[in-house]
Scaffold this motif. Structure first.
Motif, PDB file in Angstrom:
ATOM      1  N   GLY A 418      -7.393  10.077  -6.666  1.00 17.05           N
ATOM      2  CA  GLY A 418      -7.084  10.539  -5.759  1.00 17.05           C
ATOM      3  C   GLY A 418      -5.608  10.756  -5.404  1.00 17.05           C
ATOM      4  O   GLY A 418      -5.035   9.789  -5.651  1.00 17.05           O
ATOM      5  N   SER A 419      -5.630  11.139  -3.867  1.00 16.30           N
ATOM      6  CA  SER A 419      -4.678  11.674  -3.313  1.00 16.30           C
ATOM      7  C   SER A 419      -4.604   9.990  -2.214  1.00 16.30           C
ATOM      8  O   SER A 419      -5.665   9.830  -1.471  1.00 16.30           O
ATOM      9  N   LEU A 420      -3.620   9.114  -2.437  1.00 18.61           N
ATOM     10  CA  LEU A 420      -3.577   8.043  -1.911  1.00 18.61           C
ATOM     11  C   LEU A 420      -2.720   7.726  -0.960  1.00 18.61           C
ATOM     12  O   LEU A 420      -2.864   6.672  -0.744  1.00 18.61           O
ATOM     13  N   GLY A 421      -1.548   8.311  -0.772  1.00 19.04           N
ATOM     14  CA  GLY A 421      -0.943   8.284   0.042  1.00 19.04           C
ATOM     15  C   GLY A 421       0.671   8.250   0.266  1.00 19.04           C
ATOM     16  O   GLY A 421       0.818   8.715  -1.421  1.00 19.04           O
ATOM     17  N   LYS A 422       1.697   8.013   0.383  1.00 24.63           N
ATOM     18  CA  LYS A 422       2.801   8.704   0.588  1.00 24.63           C
ATOM     19  C   LYS A 422       3.368   6.822  -0.126  1.00 24.63           C
ATOM     20  O   LYS A 422       4.306   7.174  -0.877  1.00 24.63           O
ATOM     21  N   ASP A 423       2.812   6.001  -0.783  1.00 24.21           N
ATOM     22  CA  ASP A 423       2.778   4.850  -1.282  1.00 24.21           C
ATOM     23  C   ASP A 423       1.907   3.843  -1.356  1.00 24.21           C
ATOM     24  O   ASP A 423       1.094   4.180  -0.861  1.00 24.21           O
ATOM     25  N   ALA A 424       2.058   2.607  -2.068  1.00 26.99           N
ATOM     26  CA  ALA A 424       0.864   1.926  -2.530  1.00 26.99           C
ATOM     27  C   ALA A 424       0.547   1.196  -1.531  1.00 26.99           C
ATOM     28  O   ALA A 424      -0.755   0.875  -1.486  1.00 26.99           O
ATOM     29  N   LYS A 425       1.337   1.014  -0.211  1.00 24.18           N
ATOM     30  CA  LYS A 425       0.776   0.586   0.565  1.00 24.18           C
ATOM     31  C   LYS A 425      -0.090   1.021   2.100  1.00 24.18           C
ATOM     32  O   LYS A 425      -0.465   0.479   2.653  1.00 24.18           O
ATOM     33  N   SER A 426       0.043   3.009   1.338  1.00 22.29           N
ATOM     34  CA  SER A 426      -0.746   4.258   2.012  1.00 22.29           C
ATOM     35  C   SER A 426      -2.536   3.140   2.430  1.00 22.29           C
ATOM     36  O   SER A 426      -2.589   3.030   3.441  1.00 22.29           O
ATOM     37  N   TRP A 427      -3.133   2.607   0.938  1.00 26.03           N
ATOM     38  CA  TRP A 427      -3.883   2.493   0.688  1.00 26.03           C
ATOM     39  C   TRP A 427      -4.732   1.770  -0.638  1.00 26.03           C
ATOM     40  O   TRP A 427      -5.231   0.707  -0.256  1.00 26.03           O
ATOM     41  N   LEU A 428      -3.682   1.784  -1.986  1.00 25.47           N
ATOM     42  CA  LEU A 428      -4.078   1.450  -3.094  1.00 25.47           C
ATOM     43  C   LEU A 428      -4.191  -0.178  -2.693  1.00 25.47           C
ATOM     44  O   LEU A 428      -5.058  -0.593  -3.109  1.00 25.47           O
ATOM     45  N   SER A 429      -3.507  -0.329  -2.645  1.00 24.71           N
ATOM     46  CA  SER A 429      -2.842  -1.898  -2.499  1.00 24.71           C
ATOM     47  C   SER A 429      -3.218  -2.583  -1.340  1.00 24.71           C
ATOM     48  O   SER A 429      -3.549  -3.996  -1.177  1.00 24.71           O
ATOM     49  N   SER A 430      -2.907  -1.741  -0.040  1.00 25.12           N
ATOM     50  CA  SER A 430      -3.666  -2.592   1.114  1.00 25.12           C
ATOM     51  C   SER A 430      -4.731  -2.800   1.747  1.00 25.12           C
ATOM     52  O   SER A 430      -5.144  -3.525   2.946  1.00 25.12           O
ATOM     53  N   GLU A 431      -5.472  -1.666   0.965  1.00 29.67           N
ATOM     54  CA  GLU A 431      -6.621  -1.709   1.215  1.00 29.67           C
ATOM     55  C   GLU A 431      -7.827  -1.851   0.289  1.00 29.67           C
ATOM     56  O   GLU A 431      -8.218  -3.381  -0.049  1.00 29.67           O
ATOM     57  N   LEU A 432      -8.127  -0.556  -0.930  1.00 29.91           N
ATOM     58  CA  LEU A 432      -8.925  -1.047  -2.140  1.00 29.91           C
ATOM     59  C   LEU A 432      -7.986  -2.265  -2.334  1.00 29.91           C
ATOM     60  O   LEU A 432      -9.238  -3.215  -3.719  1.00 29.91           O
ATOM     61  N   GLY A 433      -7.164  -2.944  -2.987  1.00 29.09           N
ATOM     62  CA  GLY A 433      -6.070  -4.023  -3.155  1.00 29.09           C
ATOM     63  C   GLY A 433      -6.777  -5.509  -2.654  1.00 29.09           C
ATOM     64  O   GLY A 433      -6.816  -5.953  -3.184  1.00 29.09           O
ATOM     65  N   ILE A 434      -6.637  -5.819  -1.421  1.00 30.78           N
ATOM     66  CA  ILE A 434      -6.833  -6.201  -0.205  1.00 30.78           C
ATOM     67  C   ILE A 434      -8.731  -7.009  -0.797  1.00 30.78           C
ATOM     68  O   ILE A 434      -9.298  -7.472  -0.883  1.00 30.78           O
ATOM     69  N   SER A 435      -9.623  -5.592  -1.006  1.00 27.19           N
ATOM     70  CA  SER A 435     -11.303  -5.299  -1.617  1.00 27.19           C
ATOM     71  C   SER A 435     -11.474  -6.424  -2.598  1.00 27.19           C
ATOM     72  O   SER A 435     -11.912  -7.140  -2.801  1.00 27.19           O
ATOM     73  N   LEU A 436     -10.381  -5.797  -3.752  1.00 21.96           N
ATOM     74  CA  LEU A 436     -10.406  -6.164  -4.944  1.00 21.96           C
ATOM     75  C   LEU A 436      -9.906  -7.894  -5.113  1.00 21.96           C
ATOM     76  O   LEU A 436      -9.925  -8.339  -5.892  1.00 21.96           O
ATOM     77  N   ALA A 437      -8.783  -7.998  -3.889  1.00 27.35           N
ATOM     78  CA  ALA A 437      -8.592  -9.655  -4.217  1.00 27.35           C
ATOM     79  C   ALA A 437      -8.294 -10.232  -3.127  1.00 27.35           C
ATOM     80  O   ALA A 437      -7.161 -10.176  -2.323  1.00 27.35           O
ATOM     81  N   PRO A 438      -9.769 -10.074  -2.570  1.00 27.76           N
ATOM     82  CA  PRO A 438      -9.537 -10.969  -1.799  1.00 27.76           C
ATOM     83  C   PRO A 438      -9.497 -12.491  -1.229  1.00 27.76           C
ATOM     84  O   PRO A 438      -9.897 -12.540   0.510  1.00 27.76           O
ATOM     85  N   THR A 439      -9.340 -13.244  -1.796  1.00 27.31           N
ATOM     86  CA  THR A 439      -8.393 -15.092  -2.269  1.00 27.31           C
ATOM     87  C   THR A 439      -6.845 -14.402  -2.275  1.00 27.31           C
ATOM     88  O   THR A 439      -5.874 -15.158  -2.058  1.00 27.31           O
ATOM     89  N   PHE A 440      -6.178 -13.255  -1.476  1.00 34.59           N
ATOM     90  CA  PHE A 440      -5.412 -13.216  -1.603  1.00 34.59           C
ATOM     91  C   PHE A 440      -4.472 -14.211  -0.433  1.00 34.59           C
ATOM     92  O   PHE A 440      -4.924 -12.886   0.609  1.00 34.59           O
ATOM     93  N   GLU A 441      -3.661 -14.275  -0.376  1.00 38.54           N
ATOM     94  CA  GLU A 441      -2.788 -14.866   0.863  1.00 38.54           C
ATOM     95  C   GLU A 441      -1.692 -14.090   1.673  1.00 38.54           C
ATOM     96  O   GLU A 441      -1.487 -13.181   0.550  1.00 38.54           O
ATOM     97  N   LYS A 442      -2.246 -13.822   3.144  1.00 35.96           N
ATOM     98  CA  LYS A 442      -2.074 -13.075   3.340  1.00 35.96           C
ATOM     99  C   LYS A 442      -0.347 -13.438   3.607  1.00 35.96           C
ATOM    100  O   LYS A 442       0.271 -14.258   4.543  1.00 35.96           O
TER     101      LYS A 442
END
Length: 612
Positions: A418-442
């Protein structure tokens, strides 16, 4: 008007504006798919016991043309585009890229309507009348290919009639035995009829397998789907001796008349959110001895089952609680599957599914070892926000999955974006990505994401040629606005399962546990593509999750299935190893490779000599 209503009104206007710009392109995609399907080989209706098999198997496609009732006429392609492409993109970038690509597409697009010469590219005749009358791949409107091997590909195989039984390998046991042997994962792919190697895979199935009396005596059944061809479905119910047994089908798009079949009830799912869809694929079978749930990725149409790569979780039979008991808490599993399933069925707010929710309460799901991850349309807040979409996945993975190095990516394999935004940080990695890698260190960075999605060349050389892309409705206009995705794309390679030529309609998500990708922390099979509509989008400073569509999937976690912290990846059936649907690690797109896009003209013929 309060603040929430004002916010919702402005958001809706924004969505409407974005949708209008994409609607024209989606209609063009639908026309393109119709032309492609019309030029393909068709199945014969002359003998219902026979199946005509060929390398293109062009039937009613999961994204091709479907005959619909008068009030629902549209193409499957346009509907898939609506369901799998977010209308909620608020970015306006890429307009020049869209214009440029569209111009090139119109210049390149040329569909040849002449019947093909039976000698194909090898035809030696030079008679002008013959050349005018028949289409010659490699000679008409395209440059001849150089290699002899490429020319061989242009000769479509002759039509062959084969009984359905021909696909039952003499080396395979009946499905009940194969299902038992598939424990503890119970994960299957389908047999791709034109890819013979898949016929011998014990971890594959066909639709009639799920209706086999070897699995139990079916009393009634429930089918939830996006698209359904009643003739296809009820043909196999009849062959299984289930004609007259009650069947409820909840659908988004239907072909056929329910009144033509005994004891069949069909209900169109009402979607409360604009541009959402009922994308769920699930079956529930009630037996005299218990109940079984099947969660999968195939629409109930022929081509989805015959040719595309699909995934299926086929549960064991869950027995009744006994003594006529019916309880939401009794018979629950450590994965909370029973409660999640009941909540999902009740979320439809349809009395017929409320009845099925009550039926489920009467059975013992304590042996269920997967988690249900579902999406339902709405604005979800508070604790409800963690019951659905990627927030449900986030909580489940954070609570029960192991950890790995931050440098290892999340692997997302899909059939549309789908339409995900202007870059990966818009939703792909910042939202869905964080949900699928919740152990990811901030840290300042975000999880890396690899996307497995077929390239244009992979579709061109697939078992169905360009028709193989009919279930991949990634839109050119959407891609042009987010070409940053090129760095994330990886090829669809499934040499381990011998199905690289069978294009994927399956959707899976995983994360490797080791740098060599020999093991993974979890595996998810779902109907949800990579889109905000499917997984949801956080709003109001992350206090609200907005979801447009119905989706459902299952999450495989080592903790519950094999009592370990990771799954070993394999491509054949091995004890306590997850038989993966595609090759790991995925292969990045070579330089200059473009993803398969709907609505783009192509001069280079596919393996059957077809150009677009």
């Amino acid at each position: 008007m309060n603040a929430d209503e004002e916010f919702a009104r402005k958001l809706q206007l924004q969505f409407d504006a974005e949708f209008e710009t994409q609607e024209k392109q989606m209609k063009e995609d639908a026309i393109l798919a119709q032309k492609l399907a019309a030029r393909s080989h068709n199945l014969s209706d002359s003998d219902e016991d026979d199946v005509i098999v060929q390398s293109t198997m062009a039937t009613t496609s999961s994204c091709g043309t479907v005959k619909l009732s008068q009030n629902e006429k549209c193409s499957e392609t346009s509907l898939h585009s609506m369901s799998d492409s977010d209308a909620d993109n608020d970015e306006n970038c890429g307009d020049e890229q869209v214009k440029s690509l569209a111009t090139n597409s119109q210049a390149d697009r040329k569909v040849n309507n002449k019947p093909p010469c039976k000698y194909g590219a090898k035809c030696y005749r030079k008679n002008p009348e013959h050349l005018k009358e028949f289409y010659h791949p490699g000679k008409d409107e395209v440059e001849p290919l150089n290699s002899e091997e490429s020319k061989k590909e242009f000769n479509p195989p002759p039509l062959k009639k084969r009984k359905y039984e021909d696909y039952k390998s003499r080396y395979q046991k009946d499905f009940a035995a194969r299902h038992l042997a598939s424990a503890p994962f119970y994960f299957f792919l389908n047999k791709a009829y034109s890819v013979k190697e898949t016929h011998e895979d014990p971890l594959t199935l066909v639709f009639p397998d799920l209706l086999s009396n070897s699995l139990g005596d079916i009393v009634e059944s429930l089918q939830l789907t996006f698209m359904v061809d009643l003739e296809f479905v009820m043909k196999y119910y009849k062959k299984a001796g289930l004609e007259g047994k009650p069947v409820l089908i909840m659908y988004g798009i239907i072909e056929g008349q329910p009144s033509d079949y005994q004891n069949l009830t069909c209900k169109k799912v009402d979607i409360p959110i604009q541009y959402g869809t009922h994308h769920t694929k699930m079956m529930i079978f009630l037996y005299t001895s218990g109940i079984r749930v099947v969660i999968h990725t195939a629409n109930l149409v022929e081509d989805d089952w015959y040719e595309k790569t699909q995934g299926y979780w086929v549960s064991p039979v869950f027995p009744p609680l006994g003594n006529g008991k019916s309880s939401l808490l009794e018979g629950e599993s450590p994965t909370q599957f029973k409660q999640s399933l009941v909540n999902y069925l009740l979320a439809y707010k349809v009395s017929a599914l409320g009845r099925w929710a009550n039926i489920v309460k009467g059975y013992d799901f304590s042996s269920c070892n997967v988690m249900l991850i579902a999406s339902v349309p709405g604005y979800h807040t508070g604790e409800t926000m963690h019951k659905w979409g990627h927030m449900k996945a986030r909580r489940a993975i954070k609570s029960h999955a192991g950890s790995c190095k931050n440098s290892l990516p999340i692997v997302m394999q899909c059939s549309s974006i789908g339409s995900l935004g202007k870059d990966a940080k818009s939703w792909l990695s910042s939202e869905l990505g964080i949900s699928l890698a919740p152990t990811f260190e901030k840290t300042a960075s975000q999880p890396k994401v690899d996307i497995v999605y077929p390239s244009e060349e992979e579709v061109r050389t697939s078992s169905q040629g360009y028709l193989g892309g009919s279930c991949l409705p990634f839109n050119m206009a959407t891609y042009a606005k987010q070409m940053w995705m090129d760095q994330h794309f990886h090829l669809w390679r499934s040499e381990g399962r011998k199905r690289s030529k069978s294009m994927p309609h399956i959707k899976t998500y995983t994360r490797p546990a080791s740098p060599d990708y020999s093991s993974v922390l979890y595996f998810m099979l779902t109907s949800a593509n990579i889109s905000k509509a499917a997984w949801g989008q956080l709003q109001k400073q992350n206090t609200q999750l907005f979801i447009r569509s119905y989706e459902v999937g299952v999450l495989f976690l080592p903790k519950f299935i094999i009592k370990e912290s990771e799954f070993k990846v394999t491509y054949t059936r091995e004890k306590n190893c997850l038989c993966f649907p595609y090759d790991m690690p995925p292969t990045s797109y070579p330089s200059g490779t473009r993803p398969w896009l709907m609505g783009v003209g192509r001069k280079k013929p596919d393996v059957f000599g077809i150009t677009l």
